[in-house]
Design a protein around this motif. Structure first.
Motif, PDB file in Angstrom:
ATOM      1  N   THR A 158       0.851  -1.185   0.000  1.00  0.00           N
ATOM      2  CA  THR A 158       0.000   0.000   0.000  1.00  0.00           C
ATOM      3  C   THR A 158       0.889   1.237   0.000  1.00  0.00           C
ATOM      4  OG1 THR A 158      -1.738  -1.151   1.222  1.00  0.00           O
ATOM      5  CG2 THR A 158      -1.787   1.245   1.242  1.00  0.00           C
ATOM      6  N   VAL A 159       0.653   2.137  -0.947  1.00  0.00           N
ATOM      7  CA  VAL A 159       1.463   3.350  -1.083  1.00  0.00           C
ATOM      8  C   VAL A 159       0.675   4.526  -0.517  1.00  0.00           C
ATOM      9  CG1 VAL A 159       2.548   4.934  -2.701  1.00  0.00           C
ATOM     10  CG2 VAL A 159       2.740   2.464  -3.063  1.00  0.00           C
ATOM     11  N   LEU A 160       1.327   5.271   0.374  1.00  0.00           N
ATOM     12  CA  LEU A 160       0.700   6.411   1.053  1.00  0.00           C
ATOM     13  C   LEU A 160       1.441   7.686   0.708  1.00  0.00           C
ATOM     14  CD1 LEU A 160      -1.235   7.572   3.309  1.00  0.00           C
ATOM     15  CD2 LEU A 160       0.629   7.041   4.918  1.00  0.00           C
ATOM     16  N   GLN A 161       0.675   8.761   0.443  1.00  0.00           N
ATOM     17  CA  GLN A 161       1.271  10.086   0.242  1.00  0.00           C
ATOM     18  C   GLN A 161       0.487  11.108   1.052  1.00  0.00           C
ATOM     19  OE1 GLN A 161       1.216  11.769  -3.718  1.00  0.00           O
ATOM     20  NE2 GLN A 161       2.880  13.194  -3.255  1.00  0.00           N
ATOM     21  N   ARG A 162       1.239  12.013   1.698  1.00  0.00           N
ATOM     22  CA  ARG A 162       0.624  13.104   2.445  1.00  0.00           C
ATOM     23  C   ARG A 162       0.759  14.387   1.640  1.00  0.00           C
ATOM     24  NH1 ARG A 162       1.915  13.357   8.656  1.00  0.00           N
ATOM     25  NH2 ARG A 162       4.056  13.282   7.874  1.00  0.00           N
ATOM     26  N   SER A 163      -0.281  15.158   1.613  1.00  0.00           N
ATOM     27  CA  SER A 163      -0.300  16.375   0.805  1.00  0.00           C
ATOM     28  C   SER A 163       0.836  17.312   1.214  1.00  0.00           C
ATOM     29  CB  SER A 163      -1.652  17.088   0.977  1.00  0.00           C
ATOM     30  OG  SER A 163      -1.693  18.279   0.224  1.00  0.00           O
ATOM     31  N   GLY A 164       1.513  17.846   0.204  1.00  0.00           N
ATOM     32  CA  GLY A 164       2.616  18.759   0.443  1.00  0.00           C
ATOM     33  C   GLY A 164       3.964  18.076   0.534  1.00  0.00           C
ATOM     34  N   GLU A 165       4.014  16.736   0.465  1.00  0.00           N
ATOM     35  CA  GLU A 165       5.268  16.004   0.543  1.00  0.00           C
ATOM     36  C   GLU A 165       5.519  15.288  -0.786  1.00  0.00           C
ATOM     37  OE1 GLU A 165       5.271  13.302   3.787  1.00  0.00           O
ATOM     38  OE2 GLU A 165       5.083  14.852   5.344  1.00  0.00           O
ATOM     39  N   SER A 166       6.715  15.474  -1.319  1.00  0.00           N
ATOM     40  CA  SER A 166       7.080  14.785  -2.557  1.00  0.00           C
ATOM     41  C   SER A 166       7.768  13.465  -2.222  1.00  0.00           C
ATOM     42  CB  SER A 166       8.002  15.663  -3.407  1.00  0.00           C
ATOM     43  OG  SER A 166       9.162  16.017  -2.658  1.00  0.00           O
ATOM     44  N   ARG A 167       7.110  12.697  -1.364  1.00  0.00           N
ATOM     45  CA  ARG A 167       7.643  11.423  -0.894  1.00  0.00           C
ATOM     46  C   ARG A 167       6.482  10.448  -0.762  1.00  0.00           C
ATOM     47  NH1 ARG A 167       9.628  13.098   3.444  1.00  0.00           N
ATOM     48  NH2 ARG A 167      11.783  13.374   2.789  1.00  0.00           N
ATOM     49  N   LEU A 168       6.757   9.207  -1.160  1.00  0.00           N
ATOM     50  CA  LEU A 168       5.762   8.148  -1.019  1.00  0.00           C
ATOM     51  C   LEU A 168       6.238   7.148   0.026  1.00  0.00           C
ATOM     52  CD1 LEU A 168       4.771   7.416  -4.744  1.00  0.00           C
ATOM     53  CD2 LEU A 168       3.514   8.748  -3.048  1.00  0.00           C
TER      54      LEU A 168
END
Length: 479
Positions: free
Chosen positions: A93-103
């Motif tokens: 499962t891939v998670l991204q938080r808004s404002g971060e260019s990281r997965l």
């Protein structure tokens, strides 16, 4: 490809990439004013793991660093979209938080595998009853438990442009020859293919002799057998999706060894080993001997046996070579039918086939009684070989032996065995000789005889150059 801090752009990228995948999901979450995105295949993940170890912790601490929030051991971070794509396809499962260019790559995949069962093809009377399964991680777990040393090395990488199959090579660093390990690694990594179906594909793509019938790599489903070869400096190759592993390099004699040989006394082990090697010659040469003796050299047999043989052939329509070929082909058909059909039906086919071969064919004067006995002994002799690959090669070699014997008699059979010996002597397996003399002076050789354990003080010199000593004081209790 570098990621954007915008979760909308990332979602658009993944949706465009997986536009034809109906099981791909992109979930939008807003927790405490912070926006998140979850990307996954719903057919690959375990929903309870996502709920318990990802979503619930995020609801409590949405602003904290992700690695402090989620309680998942299989955790990784990346800024490359390609790595995230592979992680999704492997069930993460891939998670991204808004404002971060990281997965964040979170292992919440669904674990579906069969349990560890007893070996189906390599059963023994003594010893372990565990067999490898299709899950490579479970197979590595079995090997780690059997070899509890830091010298046990496991290297993993991916083969197959489309299948992305996980492959692992195992060896013991303090025993195996480094140059040989590097050669195996080089051959495996040079494979450029769409998908890997192991062990057949790997076996065919890395062996030296491309047109030889004899197997050059040993395939086993037993972890204890793999461990025994690792202790001699061999390399074991395991592949995801296969319940078998490949052992290399091996000699011609390795295919006649069984785990039972080392669970009983060395005298009994030697007797059984000699029996298997004798069956090698019986399975190849017995039909050819029958044809050559009945057609060319009946004077080599006692007169009573000649009379019996001639009386059994008196009313047979076909010549000996034709009836021998017919019986051998019929046995192959019965064997294949028994393997391919369901178990209850396969047993019925075997019984019916035995009745047909044993009674109707003989009573119809199509095949002699002697030929039925010869065919039965030939089949039993081939089935006694522990290796399925070697057993299949032996059955195929009996056909050219039969044809040469039908043309030239015993001279043709002797010529055939001479050619086999020459072929074996010139073969190599990953750079090492395939056929070694059966009576070599090195006590570590395990060929015709199964030497006593206390006499096998050194390992094979070809694969264990750095650490040849196997035993130091094996019977230290005896003064």
């Amino acid at each position: 490809m570098k990621l954007s801090p915008s979760v909308e752009e990332t979602e658009q990228y993944f949706k465009q990439l997986f536009i034809d995948q109906s099981d791909f999901q992109a979930k939008r979450l807003v927790i405490g004013g912070t926006e998140f995105r979850l990307f996954y295949f719903d057919t690959l993940i375990d929903p309870s793991n996502v709920q318990d170890f990802i979503l619930k912790p995020l609801l409590l601490r949405p602003q904290d660093p992700i690695h402090e929030v989620v309680s998942i051991i299989d955790y990784a971070e990346t800024e490359q979209a390609d790595e995230a794509v592979h992680a999704i396809m492997y069930g993460k499962t891939v998670l991204q938080r808004s404002g971060e260019s990281r997965l964040y790559l979170l292992g919440a995949d669904l674990k579906k595998e069969r349990s560890i069962n007893i070996p189906s093809n390599e059963r023994v009377l003594r010893g372990a009853n565990e067999a490898f399964i299709e899950n490579i991680d479970t197979n590595l777990n079995l090997m780690r438990k059997l070899i509890n040393t830091t010298d046990f090395v496991v290297k993993t990488y991916t083969l197959g442009r489309l299948s992305q199959t996980k492959v692992a090579i195992m060896y013991i660093k303090s025993i195996a020859d480094t140059s040989f390990v590097n050669e195996v690694d080089r051959r495996l990594q040079s494979i450029d293919i769409d998908y890997v179906e192991a062990p057949g594909f790997i076996n065919e793509l890395i062996q030296d002799q491309k047109f030889s019938l004899f197997p050059q790599l040993l395939i086993t489903e037993r972890p204890d057998r793999a461990r025994a070869y690792l202790m001699e400096g061999k390399v074991v190759v395991s592949t995801a999706g296969s319940p078998d592993v490949i052992i290399t390099p091996v000699s011609f004699w390795s295919f006649f060894q069984s785990s039972d040989d080392y669970q009983i006394s060395w005298i009994l082990g030697t007797i059984f080993r000699l029996l298997r090697i004798s069956c090698f010659f019986i399975a190849i040469g017995l039909p050819a001997v029958y044809v050559s003796v009945s057609s060319f050299n009946p004077n080599l047999l006692p007169i009573n046996f000649v009379n019996t043989l001639q009386s059994s052939l008196k009313y047979i329509t076909f010549p000996p070579v034709v009836e021998a070929l017919a019986m051998m082909l019929l046995l192959e058909i019965l064997r294949e039918a028994t393997i391919r059909l369901a178990s209850p039906v396969g047993q019925t086919i075997g019984v019916v086939g035995g009745i047909v071969v044993g009674t109707v064919v003989v009573q119809s004067n199509l095949v002699s009684n002697t030929m039925v006995i010869v065919a039965a002994l030939t089949g039993l002799a081939s089935f006694i070989i522990p290796s399925y690959e070697m057993s299949s090669a032996i059955r195929l070699l009996s056909y050219p032996a039969l044809l040469l014997a039908s043309l030239f008699g015993l001279f043709g059979l002797a010529f055939f065995f001479m050619m086999i010996c020459i072929h074996l002597c010139q073969m190599n397996t990953i750079g090492l000789p395939y056929y070694t003399p059966p009576f070599a002076m090195n006590p570590a050789k395990d060929t015709l005889l199964r030497a006593p354990l206390w006499a096998k003080r050194t390992r094979p010199s070809g694969t264990a150059k750095a650490n040849k000593t196997r035993l130091r004081n094996p019977r230290g209790w005896k003064r």
